[in-house]
Design a protein around this motif. Sequence first.
Motif, mmCIF file in Angstrom:
data_model
loop_
_atom_site.group_PDB
_atom_site.id
_atom_site.type_symbol
_atom_site.label_atom_id
_atom_site.label_comp_id
_atom_site.label_asym_id
_atom_site.label_seq_id
_atom_site.Cartn_x
_atom_site.Cartn_y
_atom_site.Cartn_z
ATOM 1 N N GLN A 112 6.083 3.582 0.481
ATOM 2 C CA GLN A 112 6.633 2.267 0.818
ATOM 3 C C GLN A 112 5.743 1.147 0.285
ATOM 4 O OE1 GLN A 112 6.878 2.446 5.072
ATOM 5 N NE2 GLN A 112 8.895 3.439 5.081
ATOM 6 N N LEU A 113 4.431 1.336 0.395
ATOM 7 C CA LEU A 113 3.499 0.324 -0.095
ATOM 8 C C LEU A 113 3.584 0.180 -1.612
ATOM 9 C CD1 LEU A 113 1.316 -1.636 0.828
ATOM 10 C CD2 LEU A 113 -0.344 0.196 0.570
ATOM 11 N N ARG A 114 3.702 1.303 -2.321
ATOM 12 C CA ARG A 114 3.868 1.248 -3.783
ATOM 13 C C ARG A 114 5.153 0.502 -4.153
ATOM 14 N NH1 ARG A 114 2.531 7.139 -4.221
ATOM 15 N NH2 ARG A 114 0.319 7.210 -4.686
ATOM 16 N N ALA A 115 6.227 0.773 -3.410
ATOM 17 C CA ALA A 115 7.505 0.118 -3.698
ATOM 18 C C ALA A 115 7.415 -1.391 -3.463
ATOM 19 C CB ALA A 115 8.609 0.725 -2.833
ATOM 20 N N LYS A 116 6.739 -1.789 -2.410
ATOM 21 C CA LYS A 116 6.599 -3.224 -2.134
ATOM 22 C C LYS A 116 5.798 -3.909 -3.236
ATOM 23 C CE LYS A 116 7.016 -2.978 2.865
ATOM 24 N NZ LYS A 116 8.249 -3.697 3.038
ATOM 25 N N HIS A 117 4.744 -3.265 -3.709
ATOM 26 C CA HIS A 117 3.933 -3.854 -4.770
ATOM 27 C C HIS A 117 4.663 -3.799 -6.117
ATOM 28 C CE1 HIS A 117 0.037 -4.896 -2.941
ATOM 29 N NE2 HIS A 117 0.429 -4.052 -2.012
ATOM 30 N N ALA A 118 5.482 -2.786 -6.328
ATOM 31 C CA ALA A 118 6.213 -2.679 -7.591
ATOM 32 C C ALA A 118 7.281 -3.759 -7.711
ATOM 33 C CB ALA A 118 6.851 -1.298 -7.714
ATOM 34 N N SER A 119 7.832 -4.193 -6.570
ATOM 35 C CA SER A 119 8.855 -5.231 -6.625
ATOM 36 C C SER A 119 8.266 -6.576 -7.043
ATOM 37 C CB SER A 119 9.554 -5.362 -5.270
ATOM 38 O OG SER A 119 8.673 -5.923 -4.312
ATOM 39 N N GLY A 120 6.971 -6.766 -6.842
ATOM 40 C CA GLY A 120 6.314 -7.998 -7.258
ATOM 41 C C GLY A 120 6.387 -9.124 -6.250
ATOM 42 N N THR A 121 7.177 -8.966 -5.212
ATOM 43 C CA THR A 121 7.305 -10.040 -4.226
ATOM 44 C C THR A 121 6.387 -9.847 -3.024
ATOM 45 O OG1 THR A 121 9.135 -8.880 -3.162
ATOM 46 C CG2 THR A 121 9.695 -10.523 -4.848
ATOM 47 N N ASN A 122 5.841 -8.660 -2.854
ATOM 48 C CA ASN A 122 5.014 -8.362 -1.684
ATOM 49 C C ASN A 122 3.615 -7.897 -2.090
ATOM 50 O OD1 ASN A 122 7.045 -8.816 0.315
ATOM 51 N ND2 ASN A 122 8.004 -6.920 -0.347
ATOM 52 N N VAL A 123 2.953 -8.644 -2.959
ATOM 53 C CA VAL A 123 1.645 -8.201 -3.448
ATOM 54 C C VAL A 123 0.544 -8.355 -2.407
ATOM 55 C CG1 VAL A 123 2.172 -8.578 -5.877
ATOM 56 C CG2 VAL A 123 1.216 -10.440 -4.508
ATOM 57 N N THR A 124 0.812 -9.049 -1.304
ATOM 58 C CA THR A 124 -0.188 -9.170 -0.246
ATOM 59 C C THR A 124 0.041 -8.164 0.872
ATOM 60 O OG1 THR A 124 1.107 -10.868 0.881
ATOM 61 C CG2 THR A 124 -0.543 -11.622 -0.699
ATOM 62 N N TRP A 125 0.960 -7.241 0.675
ATOM 63 C CA TRP A 125 1.289 -6.244 1.687
ATOM 64 C C TRP A 125 0.226 -5.164 1.707
ATOM 65 C CZ3 TRP A 125 5.332 -7.118 4.863
ATOM 66 C CH2 TRP A 125 5.656 -6.098 5.770
ATOM 67 N N GLY A 126 -0.304 -4.850 2.898
ATOM 68 C CA GLY A 126 -1.325 -3.813 3.031
ATOM 69 C C GLY A 126 -1.029 -2.920 4.218
ATOM 70 N N ILE A 127 -2.031 -2.165 4.615
ATOM 71 C CA ILE A 127 -1.904 -1.194 5.708
ATOM 72 C C ILE A 127 -2.147 -1.904 7.035
ATOM 73 C CG2 ILE A 127 -2.832 0.942 6.692
ATOM 74 C CD1 ILE A 127 -1.476 1.249 3.948
ATOM 75 N N ASP A 128 -1.257 -1.677 7.996
ATOM 76 C CA ASP A 128 -1.462 -2.153 9.359
ATOM 77 C C ASP A 128 -2.214 -1.057 10.093
ATOM 78 O OD1 ASP A 128 -1.384 -2.971 11.975
ATOM 79 O OD2 ASP A 128 0.756 -3.392 12.007
ATOM 80 N N GLY A 129 -3.470 -1.313 10.436
ATOM 81 C CA GLY A 129 -4.311 -0.290 11.043
ATOM 82 C C GLY A 129 -3.877 0.134 12.426
ATOM 83 N N GLU A 130 -3.067 -0.653 13.102
ATOM 84 C CA GLU A 130 -2.628 -0.295 14.443
ATOM 85 C C GLU A 130 -1.322 0.497 14.409
ATOM 86 O OE1 GLU A 130 -2.480 -3.763 16.878
ATOM 87 O OE2 GLU A 130 -4.633 -4.113 16.705
ATOM 88 N N LYS A 131 -0.421 0.130 13.526
ATOM 89 C CA LYS A 131 0.888 0.787 13.475
ATOM 90 C C LYS A 131 0.999 1.801 12.348
ATOM 91 C CE LYS A 131 3.150 -3.310 15.260
ATOM 92 N NZ LYS A 131 4.068 -4.399 14.953
ATOM 93 N N GLY A 132 0.095 1.746 11.376
ATOM 94 C CA GLY A 132 0.177 2.641 10.235
ATOM 95 C C GLY A 132 1.046 2.058 9.218
#
Length: 132
Positions: A112-132
Amino acid sequence: KNGDEWFTWFVDCDAPKACSVVLRGANKDVLNEVERNLGDAMNVLRTIYLDPRVVPGGGATEMAIAHALVAGSKTQEPELAGPYRAAGAALEVIPRTLLENCGADIIRVLTQLRAKHASGTNVTWGIDGEKG
């Protein structure tokens, strides 16, 4: 009274110039670690106050760089494409490690993280350490 110690607290001062932080720990090792962590946190706050530039956390920066390297490998000669992909894969270790540490489904969330970064609109998306 705090434990066996007596303290005086001054609150609601008109123009406070300083403050004291009382640290307590079960033993000297814990107290030293708490003191070191407090010092680190205060240094981070000071640095952000003096220079307010920050980067996204949770592996977002590493994923953005990894995506750029893998995308850049497609435009390189075959001799250079391999190192580009290897560097990109190496950077993905950071989000993978964060996912392992928080007990998340590594493959699902990393995809999911790769897909968000590949779309180019969610480059600040990272891992939520509490929810995974």
